[in-house]
Design a protein around this motif. Structure first.
Motif, PDB file in Angstrom:
ATOM      1  N   ARG A 184      47.136  48.229  40.357  1.00  0.00           N
ATOM      2  CA  ARG A 184      47.955  48.293  41.791  1.00  0.00           C
ATOM      3  C   ARG A 184      48.399  47.043  42.198  1.00  0.00           C
TER       4      ARG A 184
ATOM      5  N   ARG B  19      32.953  55.467  50.326  1.00  0.00           N
ATOM      6  CA  ARG B  19      31.836  53.891  50.429  1.00  0.00           C
ATOM      7  C   ARG B  19      30.476  54.766  51.447  1.00  0.00           C
TER       8      ARG B  19
ATOM      9  N   ILE C 161      34.900  48.538  41.826  1.00  0.00           N
ATOM     10  CA  ILE C 161      36.413  48.698  42.721  1.00  0.00           C
ATOM     11  C   ILE C 161      37.272  49.663  41.974  1.00  0.00           C
ATOM     12  N   GLY C 162      38.159  50.399  42.357  1.00  0.00           N
ATOM     13  CA  GLY C 162      38.935  50.875  41.260  1.00  0.00           C
ATOM     14  C   GLY C 162      38.867  52.479  41.002  1.00  0.00           C
ATOM     15  N   SER C 163      37.400  52.202  41.438  1.00  0.00           N
ATOM     16  CA  SER C 163      36.781  53.885  39.974  1.00  0.00           C
ATOM     17  C   SER C 163      37.428  54.780  40.327  1.00  0.00           C
ATOM     18  N   GLY C 164      38.400  54.975  42.046  1.00  0.00           N
ATOM     19  CA  GLY C 164      38.825  56.165  41.725  1.00  0.00           C
ATOM     20  C   GLY C 164      38.225  56.636  43.103  1.00  0.00           C
ATOM     21  N   LYS C 165      37.921  56.462  44.147  1.00  0.00           N
ATOM     22  CA  LYS C 165      37.524  57.221  45.332  1.00  0.00           C
ATOM     23  C   LYS C 165      38.188  57.498  45.739  1.00  0.00           C
ATOM     24  N   THR C 166      39.388  57.388  45.970  1.00  0.00           N
ATOM     25  CA  THR C 166      40.781  57.291  46.620  1.00  0.00           C
ATOM     26  C   THR C 166      41.020  58.219  46.435  1.00  0.00           C
TER      27      THR C 166
ATOM     28  N   ARG D 255      47.150  44.764  44.245  1.00  0.00           N
ATOM     29  CA  ARG D 255      46.801  44.518  46.235  1.00  0.00           C
ATOM     30  C   ARG D 255      47.267  42.775  46.375  1.00  0.00           C
TER      31      ARG D 255
ATOM     32  N   TYR E 233      38.653  37.102  50.414  1.00  0.00           N
ATOM     33  CA  TYR E 233      39.013  36.461  49.222  1.00  0.00           C
ATOM     34  C   TYR E 233      39.778  35.364  49.286  1.00  0.00           C
TER      35      TYR E 233
ATOM     36  N   GLU F 147      43.174  40.997  46.533  1.00  0.00           N
ATOM     37  CA  GLU F 147      43.085  41.501  45.294  1.00  0.00           C
ATOM     38  C   GLU F 147      43.099  40.671  43.920  1.00  0.00           C
TER      39      GLU F 147
ATOM     40  N   GLU G  13      37.342  55.065  53.859  1.00  0.00           N
ATOM     41  CA  GLU G  13      37.151  54.053  53.443  1.00  0.00           C
ATOM     42  C   GLU G  13      38.078  53.321  54.357  1.00  0.00           C
TER      43      GLU G  13
ATOM     44  N   PHE H 277      32.512  39.194  57.055  1.00  0.00           N
ATOM     45  CA  PHE H 277      33.540  40.054  56.713  1.00  0.00           C
ATOM     46  C   PHE H 277      32.082  41.388  57.109  1.00  0.00           C
ATOM     47  N   GLN H 278      31.073  40.756  56.723  1.00  0.00           N
ATOM     48  CA  GLN H 278      29.763  42.108  55.723  1.00  0.00           C
ATOM     49  C   GLN H 278      29.292  42.316  57.471  1.00  0.00           C
TER      50      GLN H 278
ATOM     51  N   PHE I  45      27.459  45.226  47.339  1.00  0.00           N
ATOM     52  CA  PHE I  45      29.168  43.924  48.110  1.00  0.00           C
ATOM     53  C   PHE I  45      27.488  42.558  48.719  1.00  0.00           C
TER      54      PHE I  45
END
Ligand code: DGT
Length: 232
Positions: A168, A106, A31-36, A170, A71, A173, A53, A81-82, A115
């Protein structure tokens, strides 16, 4: 030749045919690794389709914010959710893409191997719930065409991504802890770096994603031929 092609098509998994499948790249990382940011870099390239995603769908399924519920009360909502994540990831894998390269944020694999694995180890998902998710996962990955040709692993340190997540801000989160991020990091490492525990569905390209936005562009450019399947 015709016979062989017909046989190949018949034996191919459900979903897209083997012959017209684009070169599919799964973009993975904590999470937050910069995929976007990574996907943004490629979005104007004429050969590339971006399969982002489906977070917006997780935040609004007929008015229900499943991500928020997860969350707020993981014990109660993680199975719901899953299940929905698995469906939306499958839909992303099966989308008909007209371009030669499909960059996917992902995949159905990280949902299961990182997850679901974490929720299961923590006892949040009960063994029967994991068994149901796994039956679906096994059926999907053996019968449907969710193949990936390359995985780009945006490798980070937990402390760096944790700071990005705080920044960020969110709303869903805010309850994420550094410990949670560290565990997810280890699960990504086991799967994509050490290649233990789970089968890796494709070769892995490792990118140093701790670098800040200005420096990481160079890293993307360095790997561009591999990512666009132009390295012969
Ligand atoms: P980026 O661009 O690298 O910062 O990517 P993010 O952080 O926007 O995207 P991602 O997939 O790491 O996470 C989006 C949110 O959804 C985050 O709160 C974690 C959550 N999430 C994503 N997939 C799953 C999943 O399969 N299960 C659970 N429990 N959470 C997930």
């Amino acid at each position: 030749v015709k016979q062989r092609i017909t046989k190949l098509i018949k034996s191919s998994k459900l979903g897209s045919g083997v012959l017209n499948r684009p070169f599919t790249v799964g973009v993975e990382g904590n999470i937050g690794s910069g995929k976007t940011t990574f996907l943004e870099h490629f979005k104007n390239h004429e050969d590339v389709h971006i399969s982002a995603e489906p977070v917006d769908r997780w935040r609004n399924l007929n008015g229900h914010n499943l991500l928020g519920l997860l969350y707020q009360d993981p014990q109660k909502w993680s199975f719901t959710f899953q299940s929905y994540v698995q469906l939306t990831m499958l839909q992303n894998h099966l989308n008909k893409i007209e371009k030669p390269v499909n960059l996917m944020e992902r995949s159905i694999f990280s949902a299961r191997y990182c997850f679901v694995e974490k929720l299961s180890r923590d006892g949040i998902l009960s063994p029967p719930s994991v068994a149901v998710i796994d039956s679906w996962f096994h059926w999907i990955t053996t019968k449907m065409n969710v193949d990936v040709d390359l995985i780009v692993y945006l490798r980070t340190s937990p402390e760096v991504v944790y700071q990005r997540i705080l920044k960020r801000n969110r709303p869903e989160e805010i309850s994420i802890s550094l410990d949670y991020i560290k565990s997810l990091h280890e699960l990504h490492e086991d799967w994509l770096y050490h290649k233990r525990l789970h089968k890796c569905p494709a070769p892995v390209l490792i990118v140093d994603a701790d670098l800040d936005k200005t420096k990481i562009k160079k890293e993307y450019q360095r790997w561009e031929p591999n990512i666009l399947n132009k390295k012969f």
